[in-house]
Design an enzyme around this catalytic site. Sequence first.
Site, PDB file in Angstrom:
ATOM      1  N   CYS A  70       3.703 -19.038 -52.095  1.00 48.94           N
ATOM      2  CA  CYS A  70       4.441 -18.875 -50.837  1.00 48.94           C
ATOM      3  C   CYS A  70       5.319 -20.062 -50.462  1.00 48.94           C
ATOM      4  O   CYS A  70       6.536 -19.933 -50.313  1.00 48.94           O
ATOM      5  CB  CYS A  70       3.469 -18.596 -49.697  1.00 48.94           C
ATOM      6  SG  CYS A  70       2.445 -17.125 -49.935  1.00 48.94           S
ATOM      7  N   ASN A 297       7.165 -13.945 -53.372  1.00 50.85           N
ATOM      8  CA  ASN A 297       6.643 -13.904 -54.739  1.00 50.85           C
ATOM      9  C   ASN A 297       5.992 -12.555 -54.975  1.00 50.85           C
ATOM     10  O   ASN A 297       5.852 -11.746 -54.047  1.00 50.85           O
ATOM     11  CB  ASN A 297       5.618 -15.028 -54.997  1.00 50.85           C
ATOM     12  CG  ASN A 297       4.552 -15.141 -53.938  1.00 50.85           C
ATOM     13  OD1 ASN A 297       4.597 -16.036 -53.092  1.00 50.85           O
ATOM     14  ND2 ASN A 297       3.590 -14.234 -53.949  1.00 50.85           N
TER      15      ASN A 297
END
Length: 498
Positions: A70, A297
Site C-alpha cells: 500500500c 496493488n
Amino acid sequence: MEKVNLMQICVLFWVFGTLVSCAKLPNVVLIVTDDQDVVLNGMMPMKSVQECLAKEGATFINAFTSSPICCPSRASILTGRYAHNHATINNSMSGGCYGRFWRDVMEKNTLPMKLQAGGYETFFAGKYLNDYKTTEVPLGWNHWHGLHGNSVYYNYTLTENGKAVRYEAEYLTDILAQRSAEFLQQYDQSKPFFLMVAPPAPHAPATAAQRHENQFPEIRAKRTPNFNEPSGSLDKHWLLTMQPSRLPDEVLPELDEITRKRWKSLLAVDELVERIYKILKEGELLDQTFIVFTSDNGYHVGQFAQAYDKRQAYETDIRVPLVVRGPGIAAKTVVQQPVLLLDLMPTMLEWAQIPLPANLDGRSFRRDFMANEEQQSFSRQFLVEYWGEADAKSHSPSCKRRDSALLYGCTEDAACHCQDSKNNTYACVRRLDSAKDFLYCEFRDSQHFAEAYDLLSDPYQMHNLAFEMLPSERAIYSLVLKNLTTCIGPTCRAYHSR
C-alpha cells in the site's frame, strides 16, 4: 456547419499534444481502491465501473504497480517516482511511510502540489499513507478528509480540514462518497478541480455495508493452477517454501469467505463511482472531466500456498485495474501498452498542461489512447521492487517461532504460513512487449536467490527458469536491474521503447 465550442477545440489539443492556453482545463477524478486484484476476478463486482467508465472509455489490460504494497505504491502515485527515489519502502514509519523525509521533502513535490500551483482546486477523501495519524493537512490539498491509519470500515477517525472527527457507526466508504458528492455539488466551476478519493475496500477486514451482506453467497476463491501449490527449494524463494508446504483443507473455506467479503466490500465503492458519475453528468461536467479508476496493488488468495496478502512479485500482486474515461478517449478502447501507477502523475500533469518535472520516473500514457492502429506493437521494461517487513506483534500466539522477530503475519487462519519476512527484499525487471513477456527477480538474501518466468508459456509462474538461464543471459538482466534500481527520472525511462 455544426458549431464547435472552445471546449471541443481544447479536447483536440489535449489529444494531439499541442500546448495552447484554453479557457477551461479538464477536471480530474482519481479513485484508488485498496488491494483490489484483477487476476482473481476482483473487478467482477464493479458493474458501474464497467458501465460508466469502461464502456465509455479505455481499459488498460497491462497495468502494474511498481511496489506491491500500500504505502510505497500510494507514494508512487502521488510523486510519479519509484520507491527507491521517494524512499517510502514499506508500510512502517521506519520504512518511510509518512516519515520525516516524506513530509519534509517529497510532499513538496507531489501531484496535488503541482496541480494546485497550476490553478486547480484540490480535494482528498480516504486513505492517504498508512502511518498518517495527525490533524495536519498535507501540502497541496484545499479540501481534506484523511483517514487516520490503515483501512477500516467502522470506528475510525478522519482529519477533516484540520480537525479530527471520530466516526463509529457510519460506514467509511459511504462517508467518502458523501464528502465527494458535497464537494462536486458545491463546486462553482470557476477553476478546474482534482478530486482524489481512496476508499478502504477490499483491504482486510473487508467489512461490507449492511445492505450488501447477503451478496455473492456462492463465490469461492479462484482455483488457479498455482492455487495451494507447494514450492520446492529451487522453485520459489524461501518464504514460500516454509512449512506447511500446502494449506490444510480446513483453511480453504476461509479463503472462500475472504473472497466473498472482498467482493461484497467493493459494492459500496461501485456505488461511489456511480454517484460521482451521475453528479458530473447532471452538472454537464462529464465532457471536461477525466475519471481514473485503479488500485494501489493486487492481491493473492491461496496462490503458492500463501493464504492471503500481497508483497510478492507475482501477477496476482502486481497487476492492478486501470480504467480511464474522459475527453478524447473513444468508448470501449482496450490499451495494451504497459503502464505503471507512477505514470499517473505525468499523464495528469499533461492533461492539465503543466510542464513535467525532470525527475519523474513515470511516462505519460496520454497518447496511448490514440494508438489503436499501433496497438499491435508495444514494449516496455520496468522495475518491481520491495523491501521486506518484520513484526513479531503480527503473529498469532500459536505461530511464534525462534525467528519470529524476522517475520511478519504468521497467523492461525493461514496455517502459520507467514506473509512476509525481513529478507523478502527483491528487485525485478519486467520485459513486456508484443512478442515477449519475461520477469527476472533477484533477492537480497543470504542465498542470493533468483526467479525468472516466461509468462507467455507459463502465465501462472510455476516454472522458475533462473537456474536454467545461461550465465551470460543472467548477467545482462542483473546489469539492467542494477541500472533500474538506481535510476532517476529520464534514466528510468531509457528502457522504454515503442
